[in-house]
Design an enzyme around this catalytic site. Structure first.
Site: not given
Ligand code: DX5
Ligand code: ZN
Length: 218
Positions: A9, A34, A36, A38, A67, A69, A138, A143-146, A176-178, A198-199
């Protein structure tokens, strides 16, 4: 089993070094990127839009998995098509008529995806099986990575894996996510075949992180 792909991501990338970092991804054999988007309304954060995606497009051959959002994504489909998206994923919760928006995306020659937030049941996607090329589950609040992976979303992946297999349709099941080396195998076991990360990709040694993720999924 179908091959499992990792989709890094770009939200966690360093945009000052985007071309350099994308090169590292490609050298590691990564096929999907990917992206994102927003809007600060559908989710409580703002990221980037079509202008940034368009400027990234010439720097890589990776498949752009966009993606959205954003509220009422139908307003911006043409912009994201023009920016060079290969897949455009909308949120089920963001529009009155998800099937119509998916059809709109496909009519423009782009693959169409639809995503559900953690509070939305998998069943809402079943009537969309003839309209979609990707289902995205999801495993964090968007909304946020990490954020931390929600393992309690696995029954949703399992239900959708079953529905896709029974339909015989070519629909990518994405998560997607974590996603990290610990949670990735859990998601794959539940049926995911495209893992957004992502992270766990961009923090530290990008190529080492990809190797660790690939090793974890076998
Ligand atoms: C969150 C995004 C994700 C995000 C994932 O809203 O849709 O794509 O970048 O980040 P990680 O892998 O760090 O959870
Ligand atoms: Zn995403």
């Amino acid at each position: 089993m179908e091959k499992v792909y990792i989709a890094p991501s770009a939200l966690s990338a360093d945009f000052g070094k985007a071309a350099e970092q994308f090169k590292l991804l490609e050298e590691s054999g990564i096929k999907y990127l990917h992206l994102d988007v927003m809007d600060g309304i559908f989710v409580p954060n703002i990221s980037f839009g079509q202008v940034v995606i368009k400027s990234l497009r010439p720097h890589t051959h990776m498949v752009f998995d966009v993606h959205l959002m954003i509220t009422e994504p139908e307003r911006y489909i043409d912009d994201f098509v023009k920016a060079g998206s290969d897949y455009i994923t909308i949120h089920y919760e963001a529009t009155k008529d998800p099937a119509a928006v998916l059809d709109m995306i496909r009519a423009r020659g782009v693959k169409a995806g639809v995503s559900v937030k953690p509070g939305t049941p998998a069943e809402v996607l079943l009537p969309l099986i003839d309209h979609a090329d990707m289902f995205l589950v999801m495993t964090v609040e968007p909304g946020f990575g990490g954020q931390r992976f929600m393992a309690d979303m696995m029954p949703k992946l399992e239900a959708l894996r079953k529905a896709i297999d029974q339909s015989g349709k070519d629909i990518i099941l994405s998560v997607d996510g974590g996603v990290d080396p610990v949670t990735a195998p859990v998601a794959v076991k539940a049926g995911a075949r495209l893992l957004v990360a992502g992270s766990s990709v961009f923090k530290g040694d990008i190529q080492g992180n990809i190797k660790a993720l690939e090793k974890a999924i076998g």
